[in-house]
Scaffold this motif. Sequence first.
Motif, mmCIF file in Angstrom:
data_model
loop_
_atom_site.group_PDB
_atom_site.id
_atom_site.type_symbol
_atom_site.label_atom_id
_atom_site.label_comp_id
_atom_site.label_asym_id
_atom_site.label_seq_id
_atom_site.Cartn_x
_atom_site.Cartn_y
_atom_site.Cartn_z
ATOM 1 N N GLY A 266 0.511 -1.409 -0.016
ATOM 2 C CA GLY A 266 -0.471 0.484 0.161
ATOM 3 C C GLY A 266 0.965 1.002 -0.174
ATOM 4 N N LEU A 267 1.437 0.976 -0.948
ATOM 5 C CA LEU A 267 3.152 2.594 -0.702
ATOM 6 C C LEU A 267 2.320 3.411 -2.290
ATOM 7 N N SER A 268 2.090 4.654 -1.094
ATOM 8 C CA SER A 268 1.856 5.333 -2.500
ATOM 9 C C SER A 268 2.340 7.045 -2.333
ATOM 10 N N GLY A 269 3.561 7.805 -3.468
ATOM 11 C CA GLY A 269 3.721 8.771 -2.755
ATOM 12 C C GLY A 269 2.798 9.893 -3.465
ATOM 13 N N TYR A 270 1.668 10.265 -2.654
ATOM 14 C CA TYR A 270 1.172 11.733 -2.857
ATOM 15 C C TYR A 270 1.746 13.449 -2.769
ATOM 16 N N THR A 271 1.238 14.047 -3.290
ATOM 17 C CA THR A 271 1.765 15.329 -3.351
ATOM 18 C C THR A 271 0.515 15.966 -2.916
ATOM 19 N N PRO A 272 0.962 17.647 -2.504
ATOM 20 C CA PRO A 272 -0.571 17.941 -2.209
ATOM 21 C C PRO A 272 -1.601 18.405 -3.903
ATOM 22 N N ASP A 273 -0.968 18.445 -4.903
ATOM 23 C CA ASP A 273 -1.021 18.772 -5.526
ATOM 24 C C ASP A 273 -2.213 17.370 -6.219
ATOM 25 N N ARG A 274 -2.380 16.579 -6.173
ATOM 26 C CA ARG A 274 -2.680 15.081 -5.916
ATOM 27 C C ARG A 274 -3.753 15.459 -4.681
ATOM 28 N N VAL A 275 -3.131 15.894 -3.544
ATOM 29 C CA VAL A 275 -4.316 15.090 -3.089
ATOM 30 C C VAL A 275 -5.603 15.848 -2.551
ATOM 31 N N HIS A 276 -5.314 17.583 -3.133
ATOM 32 C CA HIS A 276 -6.623 18.429 -3.995
ATOM 33 C C HIS A 276 -6.889 17.983 -4.940
ATOM 34 N N GLU A 277 -6.178 16.935 -6.008
ATOM 35 C CA GLU A 277 -7.044 17.155 -7.767
ATOM 36 C C GLU A 277 -7.929 15.850 -6.894
ATOM 37 N N ALA A 278 -7.388 15.399 -5.837
ATOM 38 C CA ALA A 278 -8.979 13.764 -5.621
ATOM 39 C C ALA A 278 -9.870 14.177 -4.240
ATOM 40 N N LEU A 279 -9.551 15.323 -3.851
ATOM 41 C CA LEU A 279 -10.655 16.199 -3.412
ATOM 42 C C LEU A 279 -11.109 16.801 -4.366
ATOM 43 N N ARG A 280 -11.219 17.150 -5.204
ATOM 44 C CA ARG A 280 -12.064 18.321 -5.934
ATOM 45 C C ARG A 280 -12.920 17.439 -6.421
ATOM 46 N N ARG A 281 -12.157 15.608 -6.838
ATOM 47 C CA ARG A 281 -12.913 14.898 -7.397
ATOM 48 C C ARG A 281 -13.938 14.027 -6.394
ATOM 49 N N GLY A 282 -13.794 14.070 -5.241
ATOM 50 C CA GLY A 282 -14.442 13.697 -4.434
ATOM 51 C C GLY A 282 -14.226 12.489 -4.309
ATOM 52 N N GLY A 283 -12.942 12.617 -4.051
ATOM 53 C CA GLY A 283 -12.464 11.301 -3.689
ATOM 54 C C GLY A 283 -12.080 10.090 -4.466
ATOM 55 N N MET A 284 -11.269 9.428 -3.896
ATOM 56 C CA MET A 284 -10.059 8.177 -4.751
ATOM 57 C C MET A 284 -11.142 6.951 -5.656
ATOM 58 N N MET A 285 -11.018 6.695 -6.741
ATOM 59 C CA MET A 285 -11.911 5.710 -7.225
ATOM 60 C C MET A 285 -11.513 4.376 -6.196
ATOM 61 N N GLN A 286 -12.755 3.595 -7.046
ATOM 62 C CA GLN A 286 -12.799 2.251 -6.112
ATOM 63 C C GLN A 286 -11.515 1.170 -6.223
ATOM 64 N N THR A 287 -11.284 1.634 -7.686
ATOM 65 C CA THR A 287 -10.162 0.649 -7.390
ATOM 66 C C THR A 287 -8.156 1.080 -7.439
ATOM 67 N N GLU A 288 -8.668 2.482 -7.586
ATOM 68 C CA GLU A 288 -7.577 2.777 -6.596
ATOM 69 C C GLU A 288 -6.913 2.992 -5.250
ATOM 70 N N ALA A 289 -8.447 3.015 -4.468
ATOM 71 C CA ALA A 289 -8.428 2.795 -2.972
ATOM 72 C C ALA A 289 -8.064 1.682 -2.704
ATOM 73 N N GLU A 290 -8.475 0.780 -3.123
ATOM 74 C CA GLU A 290 -8.233 -1.079 -3.375
ATOM 75 C C GLU A 290 -7.058 -0.916 -3.339
ATOM 76 N N GLU A 291 -5.907 -0.364 -4.694
ATOM 77 C CA GLU A 291 -4.630 -0.574 -5.024
ATOM 78 C C GLU A 291 -4.005 -0.499 -3.418
ATOM 79 N N THR A 292 -4.119 1.368 -3.556
ATOM 80 C CA THR A 292 -3.588 2.046 -2.020
ATOM 81 C C THR A 292 -3.480 0.530 -1.092
ATOM 82 N N MET A 293 -4.806 0.725 -0.821
ATOM 83 C CA MET A 293 -4.795 -0.075 0.684
ATOM 84 C C MET A 293 -4.437 -1.634 0.516
ATOM 85 N N ALA A 294 -3.811 -2.086 -0.745
ATOM 86 C CA ALA A 294 -3.964 -3.553 -1.145
ATOM 87 C C ALA A 294 -2.726 -3.931 0.038
#
Length: 294
Positions: A266-294
């Motif tokens: 579950g290692l993922s490198g998140y920059t401030p831009d990626r975090v704000h972009e995910a917030l604007r999109r309403g959060g991560m997609m389900q598949t992206e969340a599953e990959e991050t939490m794998a």
Amino acid sequence: GIVQAQKQQVDFPKEQNRHLLAFRAMADALVNDLGIAIIITVVVLVVALFVLNVAFQFFRSKALANLEETFGKPLAFHSPDDAPRNFKQFGFVNSVVGCGMLNAWVVFFAVGYVYMVVFCWLSYAPLFYAPTFALEAFGGWNGLMAPWLVIFTAIHVIGMALILTWDAMRTRFMFPVTSMAEATHVMIEEDVSFMTDDTLVDPDTVSQSTVSRLRKHALAVKLRFDRAKCRTVLPVTIDADGTRRIEYTCVRYVYSPDEDSFFPTGLSGYTPDRVHEALRRGGMMQTEAEETMA
């Protein structure tokens, strides 16, 4: 002259007995039978616990010597600052007997601390609303404080050892295993041999004097404490799907049967831009969340 010398020889045992009687009288004035009984009880308990611990460590060392594989495996440590650091993982199984012995030291410390606090208050009787029965039972302030000082010293020595080396001491009361599939706990240790190698000496300072030998022994004790502080013991968590995992420095390590080791996931490198972009999109997609939490 001969008569005077013989008289001195006769008087010497009397003088010695007089000093012995004076010493006994002073001891009786300091502590009575109740205080002596408490001191003897504390000494017997400490010695008994120590002997039981030595016996347990003997059987544990035999179990460690009988391991078929090398004890300890490298750990793929995810360093948050990207600095190269070497870690190793060691598997242990919990022991009911060992856990009981370790907890016995904790109980001894807790009971001794309560005794120290309560009898410190009772020593001020009749001030601070303290009853006088303790001073009367111990024959006075000196009689009460003699066993108090013994317990005070014992619990502080035990407390210092427990606090400084708790994680390392926990593993000393568990049995080692080579397969991480059997481990109930995993000890992670940072390899700092380049900092704590007691075999590295300055040739210009090598000396065989008594002071240098004492300094060498003191340094060896310090290095053992330094190594103990570099160890962390983690319980192995088993999820509903059978996944075995541990969590260390906010990173989840999952057991791999192929490598018989725990690896970070579950290692993922998140920059401030990626975090704000995910917030604007309403959060991560389900598949992206599953990959991050794998």
